[in-house]
Design an enzyme around this catalytic site. Structure first.
Site, PDB file in Angstrom:
ATOM      1  N   THR A  98      41.223  48.403  49.342  1.00  0.00           N
ATOM      2  CA  THR A  98      39.992  48.029  48.470  1.00  0.00           C
ATOM      3  C   THR A  98      40.154  47.300  46.872  1.00  0.00           C
ATOM      4  OG1 THR A  98      38.396  47.814  49.588  1.00  0.00           O
ATOM      5  CG2 THR A  98      37.323  47.511  47.837  1.00  0.00           C
ATOM      6  N   ARG A 183      33.352  48.605  43.056  1.00  0.00           N
ATOM      7  CA  ARG A 183      34.975  48.265  42.968  1.00  0.00           C
ATOM      8  C   ARG A 183      34.917  46.751  43.479  1.00  0.00           C
ATOM      9  NH1 ARG A 183      34.956  52.404  47.420  1.00  0.00           N
ATOM     10  NH2 ARG A 183      36.123  51.186  49.227  1.00  0.00           N
ATOM     11  N   ASP A 375      41.268  41.516  50.380  1.00  0.00           N
ATOM     12  CA  ASP A 375      41.758  42.662  48.795  1.00  0.00           C
ATOM     13  C   ASP A 375      42.983  43.327  50.273  1.00  0.00           C
ATOM     14  OD1 ASP A 375      40.040  43.447  51.809  1.00  0.00           O
ATOM     15  OD2 ASP A 375      38.775  44.842  49.487  1.00  0.00           O
TER      16      ASP A 375
END
Length: 580
Positions: A98, A183, A375
């Site tokens: 990720t 994140r 991602d």
């Protein structure tokens, strides 16, 4: 009088006649001038008012083809029909996780340049594991307790498209990120962003960090005060379509490899979202992540952000990044060939449609530049792969470390002194072995030698296929032709990376626990993701040229007429741009 002198009066006379003729009859060349009503094609086109980045966590490209005929008209199908689609787009780094993926999307750079080498890694200076966005110098805003550590983009070592827009506009452009994961909210924005928001499973609402401001904006506080998540307590997640449609495309429901904690969930529909709790609390908020309802929360929050922040309402281009995380949680729990993943994909398509329609109503899609990607992808469940005749299997990190320590001991054991063998292996993190640097220095151990010994020992474990050492990567390794060496090289950032990097066979998992499904490898099922860009200056169509998500940032910068991000290595996707 000579001949030259006698010719002058005649020449002057002819010049006078020609001038009168041209005055009465302008030359045909003037007919090439543009009519007053025609646009000047040399004039710059109006810049988009909003850049909308949509990321779906753990979304393989083949989800577009496996489920594409079931999508509605306004979501992914709209992007595919009106945008430019690259069918052969692959991440060129590993691990495919990720944090590295989200960092690449808007920097156009690999972990070697961004410094985001994984979701987490071992920090030698701190002597502990850190995450890509953990920051002891920040405080969480909206968290359970005051003084709780927050998060920030300080570990990101490259600028983003949003950073460049903020620099060009002297800070007027608004750059905002939203996700369930910190994140995923933080890393696409850059270090000069306006705000990032993520979901806290401790308190059940959206939080941020004092890196961005000293308190949550009023509109965020009002959103949280309404407790929008609590209304999902006890909600039933049912299939959107008849069960037979799922069985035809995804096989049987609840195969034996779906090992679910039945105290908190079931491996069959319907899924009752409580997390095993009797009322809303941390177990329930954690369970929301594994359901499509977290996407509904993000959608509602994104709509509020657009309205309350006035995104796309002035001449300065704003950026909104929305990363839907539910697909990743569901994919880990059930695997990419499950009924649940099929259903979350169809529901995410509807959430994207609602977001696009909201943007169209508030800003206008004609004024918006949309980029869609993921991602990373996801590997098939190893047991499922083995059942299909593929070389699926699991490799224990403990077995690898045992073999490595035995190999090191055989070379460096202090047989004469009788002293215990020093443990030169400090940890295993982010797919790599980290050595205890101070112990190696103390005992005069040659780094190149111990790296080789550890790597060769790791190869004795079935499923480990190759290794790369710090020494090799620091000097640059040659491409082996399959791209794996290049992907490892793209992920090596010396201040943070480990000492021996291990590569495992395709369809294998290298893990310290059990995951129904996971990702992180350099293989196509983890690297091949959608790359779609839709906007006024983009020619729609499907493009087979090789591309990477790192190409998104420099392409957006080209369309926005801003400086390309500082470390961008991706290319501008010229094949789909309208010539100016």
């Amino acid at each position: 009088m000579n001949g030259t002198q006698s010719a002058r009066p005649l020449g002057v006379f002819l010049l006078f006649v020609l001038t009168l003729f041209l005055t009465a009859h302008p030359p045909a060349a003037v007919t090439y001038a543009q009519p007053a009503s025609a646009p000047d094609r040399r004039a710059p086109q109006a810049r988009p008012r909003l850049v909308l980045l949509i990321v779906v966590d753990q979304f393989r490209y083949d989800y577009l083809t496996r489920f594409g005929d079931l999508f509605g008209e306004g979501g992914l199908k709209r992007l595919m029909q009106d945008g430019a689609v690259w069918s052969n787009a692959n991440y060129d780094h590993m691990p495919t996780n990720t944090a590295p993926g989200h960092a690449t999307l808007m920097t156009g750079a690999w972990p070697a340049q961004t410094g985001i080498i994984g979701n987490e890694w071992f920090d030698r200076d701190a002597g502990k594991s850190v995450t890509s966005v953990s920051d002891d110098d920040t405080v969480l805003l909206g968290g359970k307790e005051s003084g709780t550590r927050g998060a920030s983009p300080r570990r990101l070592m490259a600028s983003t498209v949003g950073d460049e827009l903020r620099l060009q506009s002297n800070g007027r452009a608004k750059v905002i990120g939203i996700s369930v994961k910190d994140r995923a909210a933080i890393l696409p924005l850059g270090r000069h962003a306006s705000a990032a928001y993520w979901f806290s499973t401790q308190v059940g609402h959206m939080v941020s960090s004092d890196y961005y401001f000293t308190q949550l904006p009023d509109w965020v506080q009002k959103f949280n005060a309404s407790r929008p998540v609590d209304k999902y307590f006890g909600a039933r997640w049912e299939r959107l379509l008849p069960e037979g449609e799922y069985a035809r495309r995804a096989g049987a429901d609840a195969p034996p490899w779906e090992k679910i904690n039945t105290a908190k969930d079931t491996n069959t529909f319907p899924h009752i979202i409580t997390g095993g709790a009797s009322r809303p609390g941390e177990d329930f908020y954690d369970a929301i992540d594994y359901s499509p309802f977290s996407n509904e929360l993000l959608l509602a929050f994104a709509q509020q952000a657009i309205v309350n922040e006035g995104l796309g309402t002035d001449a300065d281009t704003d950026v909104l990044s929305v990363s839907f995380s539910a697909s990743d949680y569901v994919g880990h729990r059930f695997g990419p060939y499950s009924h649940e993943v099929m259903d979350i994909t169809l529901r995410t398509d509807r959430h994207i449609a609602a977001l696009l329609e909201f943007v169209n109503a508030r800003v206008g899609l004609q004024n918006t530049l949309v980029a869609f990607s993921a991602d990373h992808g996801v590997a098939p469940n190893p047991e499922h792969a083995a059942q299909m005749g593929l070389p699926g299997g699991r490799i224990s990190v403990a077995d690898v470390l045992k073999a490595v320590r035995q190999g090191i001991s055989a070379r460096y054991a202090r047989r004469d002194s009788g002293e215990p063998m020093p443990d030169y292996v400090q940890t295993f993190s982010n797919g790599a072995i980290y050595f205890n640097a101070s112990a190696l220095k103390r005992d005069g151990i040659d780094r190149t030698e111990i790296e080789r010994i550890a790597g060769e020992a790791a190869l004795t474990v079935p499923g480990i296929s190759r290794y790369y050492t710090r020494t090799q990567l620091a000097s640059g390794v040659s491409d082996t032709g399959d791209g794996i060496s290049r992907r490892v090289q793209h992920s090596f950032y010396a201040p943070r990376s480990g000492d021996v990097f291990l590569i495992y066979d395709s369809f294998k998992y290298l893990e310290s626990g059990f995951a129904v499904a996971t990702h992180g490898s350099p293989y196509s099922y983890d690297t091949n993701v959608p790359v779609i860009i839709m906007g006024q200056q983009v020619k729609h169509g499907i493009y087979a040229e090789a591309a990477t998500p790192a190409d998104i940032a420099p392409t957006l910068a080209q369309l926005l007429r801003v400086q390309s991000p500082s470390s961008a290595t991706g290319r501008v996707l010229l094949e789909a741009l309208v010539k100016q």
